[in-house]
Design an enzyme around this catalytic site. Structure first.
Site, PDB file in Angstrom:
ATOM      1  N   CYS A 113       0.817  -1.225   0.000  1.00 42.06           N
ATOM      2  CA  CYS A 113       0.000   0.000   0.000  1.00 42.06           C
ATOM      3  C   CYS A 113       0.846   1.268   0.000  1.00 42.06           C
ATOM      4  O   CYS A 113       0.333   2.356  -0.251  1.00 42.06           O
ATOM      5  CB  CYS A 113      -0.951   0.001   1.193  1.00 42.06           C
ATOM      6  SG  CYS A 113      -2.092  -1.380   1.182  1.00 42.06           S
ATOM      7  N   HIS A 246      -3.077   7.309   2.295  1.00 41.67           N
ATOM      8  CA  HIS A 246      -3.513   5.983   1.850  1.00 41.67           C
ATOM      9  C   HIS A 246      -4.886   5.712   2.451  1.00 41.67           C
ATOM     10  O   HIS A 246      -5.125   5.978   3.623  1.00 41.67           O
ATOM     11  CB  HIS A 246      -2.506   4.917   2.299  1.00 41.67           C
ATOM     12  CG  HIS A 246      -3.015   3.533   2.105  1.00 41.67           C
ATOM     13  ND1 HIS A 246      -3.567   3.115   0.916  1.00 41.67           N
ATOM     14  CD2 HIS A 246      -3.104   2.480   2.957  1.00 41.67           C
ATOM     15  CE1 HIS A 246      -3.962   1.858   1.037  1.00 41.67           C
ATOM     16  NE2 HIS A 246      -3.694   1.451   2.267  1.00 41.67           N
ATOM     17  N   ASN A 276     -10.173  -0.065   0.079  1.00 45.62           N
ATOM     18  CA  ASN A 276      -8.708   0.027   0.065  1.00 45.62           C
ATOM     19  C   ASN A 276      -8.202  -0.569  -1.252  1.00 45.62           C
ATOM     20  O   ASN A 276      -8.255  -1.784  -1.450  1.00 45.62           O
ATOM     21  CB  ASN A 276      -8.156  -0.732   1.277  1.00 45.62           C
ATOM     22  CG  ASN A 276      -6.627  -0.677   1.355  1.00 45.62           C
ATOM     23  OD1 ASN A 276      -5.960  -0.267   0.413  1.00 45.62           O
ATOM     24  ND2 ASN A 276      -6.084  -1.112   2.484  1.00 45.62           N
TER      25      ASN A 276
HETATM   26  N1  COA Z   1     -18.398  -8.250   9.841  1.00 48.96           N
HETATM   27  C1  COA Z   1     -18.921  -8.450  11.058  1.00 48.96           C
HETATM   28  N2  COA Z   1     -18.185  -8.695  12.139  1.00 48.96           N
HETATM   29  C2  COA Z   1     -16.867  -8.773  11.976  1.00 48.96           C
HETATM   30  C3  COA Z   1     -16.248  -8.597  10.733  1.00 48.96           C
HETATM   31  C4  COA Z   1     -17.066  -8.335   9.633  1.00 48.96           C
HETATM   32  N3  COA Z   1     -16.595  -8.132   8.399  1.00 48.96           N
HETATM   33  N4  COA Z   1     -14.914  -8.714  10.880  1.00 48.96           N
HETATM   34  C5  COA Z   1     -14.683  -8.964  12.180  1.00 48.96           C
HETATM   35  N5  COA Z   1     -15.862  -9.002  12.841  1.00 48.96           N
HETATM   36  C6  COA Z   1     -16.095  -9.253  14.246  1.00 48.96           C
HETATM   37  C7  COA Z   1     -14.956 -10.014  14.892  1.00 48.96           C
HETATM   38  O1  COA Z   1     -15.138 -11.405  14.740  1.00 48.96           O
HETATM   39  C8  COA Z   1     -15.096  -9.581  16.323  1.00 48.96           C
HETATM   40  O2  COA Z   1     -16.132 -10.293  16.924  1.00 48.96           O
HETATM   41  P1  COA Z   1     -16.051 -10.754  18.468  1.00 48.96           P
HETATM   42  O3  COA Z   1     -15.983  -9.480  19.257  1.00 48.96           O
HETATM   43  O4  COA Z   1     -17.301 -11.521  18.664  1.00 48.96           O
HETATM   44  O5  COA Z   1     -14.798 -11.565  18.573  1.00 48.96           O
HETATM   45  C9  COA Z   1     -15.546  -8.128  16.222  1.00 48.96           C
HETATM   46  O6  COA Z   1     -16.118  -7.990  14.917  1.00 48.96           O
HETATM   47  C10 COA Z   1     -14.428  -7.125  16.375  1.00 48.96           C
HETATM   48  O7  COA Z   1     -13.360  -7.544  15.530  1.00 48.96           O
HETATM   49  P2  COA Z   1     -12.028  -6.729  15.449  1.00 48.96           P
HETATM   50  O8  COA Z   1     -11.082  -7.417  14.511  1.00 48.96           O
HETATM   51  O9  COA Z   1     -11.570  -6.402  16.819  1.00 48.96           O
HETATM   52  O10 COA Z   1     -12.571  -5.397  14.737  1.00 48.96           O
HETATM   53  P3  COA Z   1     -11.843  -4.020  14.541  1.00 48.96           P
HETATM   54  O11 COA Z   1     -12.630  -2.972  15.137  1.00 48.96           O
HETATM   55  O12 COA Z   1     -10.368  -4.121  14.856  1.00 48.96           O
HETATM   56  O13 COA Z   1     -11.964  -3.843  12.968  1.00 48.96           O
HETATM   57  C11 COA Z   1     -10.692  -3.980  10.967  1.00 48.96           C
HETATM   58  C12 COA Z   1     -11.351  -4.742  12.080  1.00 48.96           C
HETATM   59  C13 COA Z   1     -10.042  -4.993  10.026  1.00 48.96           C
HETATM   60  C14 COA Z   1     -11.749  -3.201  10.211  1.00 48.96           C
HETATM   61  C15 COA Z   1      -9.650  -3.012  11.554  1.00 48.96           C
HETATM   62  O14 COA Z   1      -8.819  -3.685  12.447  1.00 48.96           O
HETATM   63  C16 COA Z   1      -8.796  -2.361  10.504  1.00 48.96           C
HETATM   64  O15 COA Z   1      -9.285  -1.578   9.720  1.00 48.96           O
HETATM   65  N6  COA Z   1      -7.488  -2.644  10.520  1.00 48.96           N
HETATM   66  C17 COA Z   1      -6.548  -2.056   9.590  1.00 48.96           C
HETATM   67  C18 COA Z   1      -6.793  -2.646   8.257  1.00 48.96           C
HETATM   68  C19 COA Z   1      -5.953  -2.020   7.235  1.00 48.96           C
HETATM   69  O16 COA Z   1      -5.977  -0.858   7.088  1.00 48.96           O
HETATM   70  N7  COA Z   1      -5.227  -2.837   6.492  1.00 48.96           N
HETATM   71  C20 COA Z   1      -4.464  -2.433   5.382  1.00 48.96           C
HETATM   72  C21 COA Z   1      -3.400  -1.490   5.757  1.00 48.96           C
HETATM   73  S1  COA Z   1      -2.536  -1.074   4.347  1.00 48.96           S
END
Ligand code: COA
Length: 319
Positions: A113, A246, A276
């Site tokens: 990215c 980004h 993204n």
């Molecule tokens: N839909 C519904 N629920 C979801 C889900 C989805 N697509 N993905 C995860 N969950 C659930 C998880 O299972 C978890 O459930 P639980 O509490 O029962 O265990 C809950 O939602 C929270 O998950 P978590 O991973 O803690 O969510 P988060 O708030 O960290 O959000 C991302 C997840 C991926 C959106 C976030 O971490 C993120 O944006 N990270 C950076 C990603 C990124 O930018 N990557 C590229 C960089 S170049």
């Protein structure tokens, strides 16, 4: 000193749009969760037989239209991508051929990215050393091809598309690249990547990510490198007119802006409708803000990015 100025922008998004509601029919997720946690409402998906080089070529043609000259005036092509059509030749060489360019170098840059910022630094170097004077710098990705569509933790986040800029040598001292900074820390390679590759599994593999850790690094590293790059340019954040980061997650952009004490209205945000698009996200956002008139000649623009590697970087330039 010769300046490197962006003289034109272009972009391309595949016709097919995949909404959150459509996605929730195939994976256990829902529109509310995706919007609240990421800001994303939809993503574009490349058609069958539509490859990264095709999208990159279309974005380049739009940039050339804006520039108002033919492709043969271009003497260098750089494509930032992690999703090339083939291992070789490079996407850049394919774009060069598709545009009918027969001179100058062509190179792919793989920094996930952060690829577009790394690619800008290469293009700036080519201009400084006289290797090229008018360079197509492109970010293009087919993320839909490496996403695991059964993994709700990652598949909701990504989309396909391409953005291109023309970086030109100029003696206009008031415009162009003011400072660049690039970093990498391979020790964090286990946080984000693909579980395959040509040398190991003979496939591209699928994307994996530790979302929360990547989020934390993203906010901290993109904010700090924006600040240090502005300082290197002799500027402070009050001098910055636009932050074009980004586009990974709308919440991440809000937190970066807060950390930099920059108003959210100064951030160009396209992640809700593009998702993204990895290396394509900054040039796609630049083209959108350029065409709708937000970016004005002389504006100071900061472009921070972070991606797999981990890699991160920032370019500060005068538009
Ligand atoms: N839909 C519904 N629920 C979801 C889900 C989805 N697509 N993905 C995860 N969950 C659930 C998880 O299972 C978890 O459930 P639980 O509490 O029962 O265990 C809950 O939602 C929270 O998950 P978590 O991973 O803690 O969510 P988060 O708030 O960290 O959000 C991302 C997840 C991926 C959106 C976030 O971490 C993120 O944006 N990270 C950076 C990603 C990124 O930018 N990557 C590229 C960089 S170049």
């Amino acid at each position: 000193m010769t300046q490197s100025i962006i003289t034109a922008t272009g972009s391309y998004l595949p016709e097919k749009i995949l909404t959150n509601d459509e996605l929730s029919k195939t994976v256990d997720t829902n529109d509310t969760w995706i919007r609240e946690r990421t800001g994303i409402t939809q993503r574009h998906i490349a058609a069958e037989g539509e490859f990264t080089s095709h999208m990159a070529t279309k974005a380049s043609q739009r940039a050339l239209q804006m520039a108002g000259y033919d492709a043969d005036k271009i003497d260098g092509v750089i494509v930032a991508t992690s999703t090339p059509d083939s291992t070789m030749p490079s996407v850049a060489a394919k774009v060069q051929a598709a545009l009918g360019i027969t001179h100058g170098p062509a190179l792919d840059v793989a920094a996930a990215c952060t690829g577009f910022v790394y690619a800008l630094s290469v293009a700036h170097g080519w201009i400084q050393t006289g290797i090229a004077t008018r360079i197509l710098v492109i970010g293009a990705e087919s993320m839909s091809k490496i996403v695991d569509w059964s993994d709700r933790g990652t598949c909701i986040l990504f989309g396909d598309g391409a953005g291109a800029v023309i970086l030109e040598a100029s003696d206009d001292a008031t415009r162009g690249v003011r400072a660049l900074a690039l970093e990498a820390q391979g020790e964090f390679g286990t946080l984000l990547g693909t579980n395959g590759g040509i040398g190991s599994t003979q496939t591209a593999g699928h994307l994996f990510m530790e979302g929360q850790e990547v989020f934390r690094h993203g906010v901290e590293k993109m904010a700090s490198i924006t600040l240090s790059t502005a300082t290197k340019a002799g500027l402070n954040m009050a001098d910055v007119d636009w932050v074009v980061p980004h586009q990974a997650n709308a919440r991440m952009i809000t937190m970066i802006a807060r950390s930099l004490k920059v108003s959210a209205s100064k951030c160009v945000v396209t992640v809700p409708h593009h998702a993204n698009t990895s290396a394509a996200s900054i040039p796609l956002a630049l083209d959108e803000a350029n065409r709708d008139g937000r970016l004005k000649k002389g504006n100071i623009i900061a472009m921070p990015a972070l991606g797999a590697g981990l890699t991160w970087g920032c370019c500060v330039l005068s538009w």
